[in-house]
Design an enzyme around this catalytic site. Structure first.
Site, PDB file in Angstrom:
ATOM      1  CD  GLU A 251      -1.604  -2.450   1.339  1.00  0.00           C
ATOM      2  OE1 GLU A 251      -0.523  -2.758   1.789  1.00  0.00           O
ATOM      3  OE2 GLU A 251      -2.322  -3.091   0.952  1.00  0.00           O
ATOM      4  CB  SER A 375       2.986  13.477   9.540  1.00  0.00           C
ATOM      5  OG  SER A 375       4.243  13.384  10.006  1.00  0.00           O
TER       6      SER A 375
END
Ligand SMILES: Cc1cc2nc3c(=O)[nH]c(=O)nc-3n(C[C@H](O)[C@H](O)[C@H](O)COP(=O)(O)OP(=O)(O)OC[C@H]3O[C@@H](n4cnc5c(N)ncnc54)[C@H](O)[C@@H]3O)c2cc1C
Lengths: 390, 385
Positions: A251, A375
């Site tokens: 992914e 992040s």
């Protein structure tokens, strides 16, 4: 294997097709049957809005392209899987609750028991169950391993107490997979378990949180003595971190795909054309620079896609894709606002010359992309440690 | 220049009369008129709506730095009231129009807060086109007949619009003569005016105003002939006011971010202890400081007695080119440093970021002013060599 069958049989062995031929079949299905008004939606739609399309995919056996065919997937090998994904993005097809298809399915196939697979995979394939991902907590975002939501065994059930947050589409989901603390007395990563739960129970409360575009996509999920049977534990007790980490393979490349910045560049071109600045040298310079950033993102993406296609494992360096892709996306979104002039203030779809453009949609889509999925600061930490050895 | 004591008193009074009130700000979103008329009256009573208007016209007669002090406080409070558009630009423009019955009456109404007015001057594609307008005006026996559209009007529910129109000239085959423009007071209630509200990022709205055979009385004329010098001056004042509002907005975004960096913990420590975030915060602060100093310098130039129009325009664009860009970047980074909470509508930061997005394009965004700045600088260099 038992005689239990998952989903519908596949029309053919997709991996035996040539790449171009395969792409053509996929593209034709999408272009012919995907509803025009659902292309490039600014938000994740509630399931009801896209149900017909996904049920069509389900009936055709295309809903889980990456699952093995024996589990009702298309059984696509890496190269074909990438092509499928590229076509989804190229046509602006809304993501089907990727939590069920992209996360729960692969996890159960790798770590689940036969009983768990039979219980859950069919209802993902036929769109009966919609899943959401309960990892983040108010106190545990980037530092996910510090999570506090507790699960304690009581007879045959886990009793769950605590809170998850930023759970995307929880208000539309029937089930949730969560990371819970099952042993508070060991190193933080070692006391976590991966558990499935039915959301339709009094112990679970969901509160949608509107985001700054005014749309509620993520939620808070509260657990007050919520219960789930012990056999909803996936993998071993206290090994949930390993289970969750196994999802970070394949992914990771998707989040670095060039399609979102390419979509923003398309909007930018529409805006620039409506504003009559496409040939303005000042605009062109900025625009071409971005095009170059995105073209070279494509080149970098190809490098990693080839690794996947060869069946090799991705290294930590794949994090660069996410950083580059999301930041190019944001730069394009910012340039759209700048180019739009007074139209850059407008919320929702707005008239521009003879077209309607949602000027701020790319902005609201791009802004959180550097926050979720690890992040960009965390990605840079990974790159500096694991790749540069700093 | 306004003396420091007066400025401090004004700022303190403004902060007391217009504190940040999240419930109020949220309450006016997506709801006409988008701001609180009662608060507008408070602002009028404080004298803010007449701050630049000379004393002999009933105003406070203060200078631009006093108006920017107020705008900055309102920006810091994310106030939805259209102070810059209806409290700086409109009174400034009216005060520069020749005295006359209409001018005197409407100016008094505007500064007392009984009437809210703003300028309407952009065409539907939104060009910063001060020399032309999309509205065609024809002289009639009793006044004017207007047809056309104004868009991006910052106060859609205003009581009146102050609009430049260019008359169709019969002797030119019905072509407009740009040197023969007139400034009209267009009562929003006149027949043939249709206002479409277009919602902006902050939940307030811009007006798209369509005029169909609108009969405006002759008395609505505020100025005629070469109206552009006073129009440009008022928009420069508005641009400076807009910069001040954005500066106040940035100050609060930065404050929220610094508070967050000091209170949020991850990995067993304050996230403000991570060096990369420290440097990001320093950059934000530094950019905000440069923006502040840029504004101070531009304000000084713009309000200098007898400043030439080109110097005034250049100083204005210099500030807006800087601040328009800094404000949006700062908002983006403030979200990033907060993580997911920074992207929610429930946390106040989003009110500020959406407000900045909504007001930053007013009277020209950063890119448009950068271009204007470059052109003016070049022209003035050519003149001086
Ligand atoms: C749109 C959206 C959808 C989401 N969907 C889901 C979902 O479905 N399920 C789910 O479980 N979660 C979801 N999340 C949550 C997401 O995983 C978290 O937002 C993310 O992990 C960051 O955590 P945080 O928001 O708490 O920020 P924090 O971790 O508090 O970070 C705040 C700031 O500090 C920085 N920072 C933190 N640690 C470091 C460090 N060590 N070094 C340098 N900088 C650091 C961050 O980069 C950020 O800038 C979603 C988030 C968003 C925005």
């Amino acid at each position: 294997m038992t005689e239990f069958t998952y989903g519908v049989p596949q029309e053919q062995d997709w991996n035996a097709l040539g790449d171009d031929e395969f792409r053509k079949i996929i593209r034709t299905e999408f272009e012919t049957n995907y509803p025009q008004e659902l292309r490039f939606l600014p938000h994740r739609p509630p399931f009801a809005m896209v149900a017909d399309w996904w049920k069509r995919m389900s009936a055709r056996g295309w809903i889980a392209p990456f699952w093995p065919a024996e589990y009702g997937g298309m059984g696509l090998a890496a190269r074909k899987a990438l092509i499928y994904h590229e076509e989804v993005e190229r046509w602006g097809i809304t993501r089907f609750q990727d939590h069920g298809i992209q996360m729960v399915g692969p996890v159960l196939i790798q770590w689940g028991t036969e009983e768990q697979r039979r219980r859950y995979l069919p209802s993902i394939l036929n769109c009966e169950n919609i899943w959401c991902q309960g990892y983040s907590e108010p106190g545990s975002g980037s530092d996910l391993a510090s999570l506090q939501t507790k699960a304690v065994l009581d007879g045959d059930d886990f009793v769950i107490n605590g809170q998850k947050i930023w759970t995307t589409m929880a208000h539309d989901a029937s089930h949730i997979f969560i990371l819970v603390r099952t042993d508070p007395n060991v190193k933080k990563q070692e006391g976590i378990s991966f558990v499935l739960a039915d959301m339709d129970q009094p112990g679970i409360t969901v509160r949608p949180i509107p985001d700054m575009s005014g749309y509620a996509e993520f939620c808070e999920v509260f657990f007050d003595d919520a219960r789930t049977p012990q056999d909803n534990l996936v993998g071993e007790l206290n090994k949930g971190w390993t289970v969750a980490k196994s999802l970070l393979g394949f992914e990771r490349i998707f989040i670095g795909s060039p399609k979102l910045p390419e979509y923003a560049l398309e909007v930018l071109e529409t805006v620039a054309s409506a504003r009559g600045v496409l040939d303005d040298p000042v605009f062109r310079d900025k625009y071409v620079r971005l095009q170059l950033d995105v073209e070279h993102l494509g080149a970098s993406y190809k490098h990693f896609a080839d690794i996947v296609a060869r069946g090799e494992t991705l290294g930590a360096d794949v994090s660069m894709l996410k950083v580059w892709a999301t930041e190019a996306f944001q730069k394009a979104a910012d340039l759209i606002i700048e180019t739009a002039g007074p139209l850059g203030a407008m919320k929702g779809s707005t008239r521009m010359g003879n077209v309607d453009v949602n000027v701020l949609a790319p902005f609201y889509k791009a802004r959180p992309a550097t926050i979720y999925g690890g992040s960009n600061e965390i990605q840079r930490n990974i790159l500096s440690k694991a790749v540069l050895g700093l | 220049m306004t003396d420091a004591d007066t400025l401090r008193m004004l700022t303190e009074a403004a902060a007391a009369a217009a504190p940040f009130d999240a419930k109020r700000v949220r309450g006016w979103r997506d709801k006409a008129p988008g701001f609180d008329r009662a608060q507008w009256t408070v602002m009028a009573e404080q004298g803010w709506l007449s701050i630049l208007v000379p004393e002999d016209l009933g105003g406070l007669g203060l200078e631009l730095d006093a108006a920017t002090a107020i705008a900055q406080v309102l920006g810091y409070a994310a106030a939805p009231e259209p102070f810059v558009a209806a409290g700086i630009v409109a009174p400034q423009l009216l005060a520069s129009c020749p005295a006359g019955e209409t001018r005197d009456t409407v100016l008094a109404d505007v500064i007392s807060g009984t009437k809210v007015a703003c300028i309407a001057h952009l065409n539907p594609s939104g060009e910063l086109a001060f020399g032309s307008t999309a509205v065609r005006a024809r002289k009639t026996a009793s006044g004017y007949s207007l047809n056309g559209e104004y868009r991006f009007v910052p106060v859609p529910d205003a009581d009146a619009f102050i609009a430049p129109v260019v008359l169709d000239r019969a002797e030119q085959g019905g072509k407009p003569d740009l040197c023969q423009a007139e400034l009209l007071w267009i009562d929003a209630g006149l027949n043939g005016i249709e206002v479409e509200r277009e919602t902006t990022a902050d939940g307030s709205a811009h007006g798209w105003i369509r005029l169909t055979n609108v009969e405006v009385p002759a008395a609505a004329q505020l100025a005629a002939g070469d109206i552009w010098p006073i129009f440009d001056a008022a928009s420069d004042y508005g641009t400076i006011g807009n910069c001040a509002e954005l500066l106040g907005n940035m100050e609060r975004c930065l404050e929220l971010t610094l508070e967050f960096l000091k209170t949020r913990s991850q990995f067993g420590q304050q996230i403000g202890k991570f060096q990369v975030l420290q440097h990001r915060a320093v950059d934000l602060w530094m950019n905000k400081e440069v923006a502040r100093h840029a504004l101070t310098a531009s304000v000084a130039t713009v309000m200098a007695p007898d400043v030439p129009a080109a110097a005034r325009a250049q100083a204005t664009s210099s500030a807006k080119a800087r601040i328009g860009q800094t404000a949006l970047h700062l908002g983006n980074d403030a979200i990033q440093l907060h993580g997911a909470i920074g992207f929610t509508d429930e946390y106040d930061l989003a009110l500020y970021v959406n407000r900045a997005i909504a007001i930053a394009p007013y009277l020209g965004n950063a890119a448009e002013h950068l271009k204007r700045y470059g052109e003016l600088k070049q022209r003035r260099m050519e003149v001086s060599t």
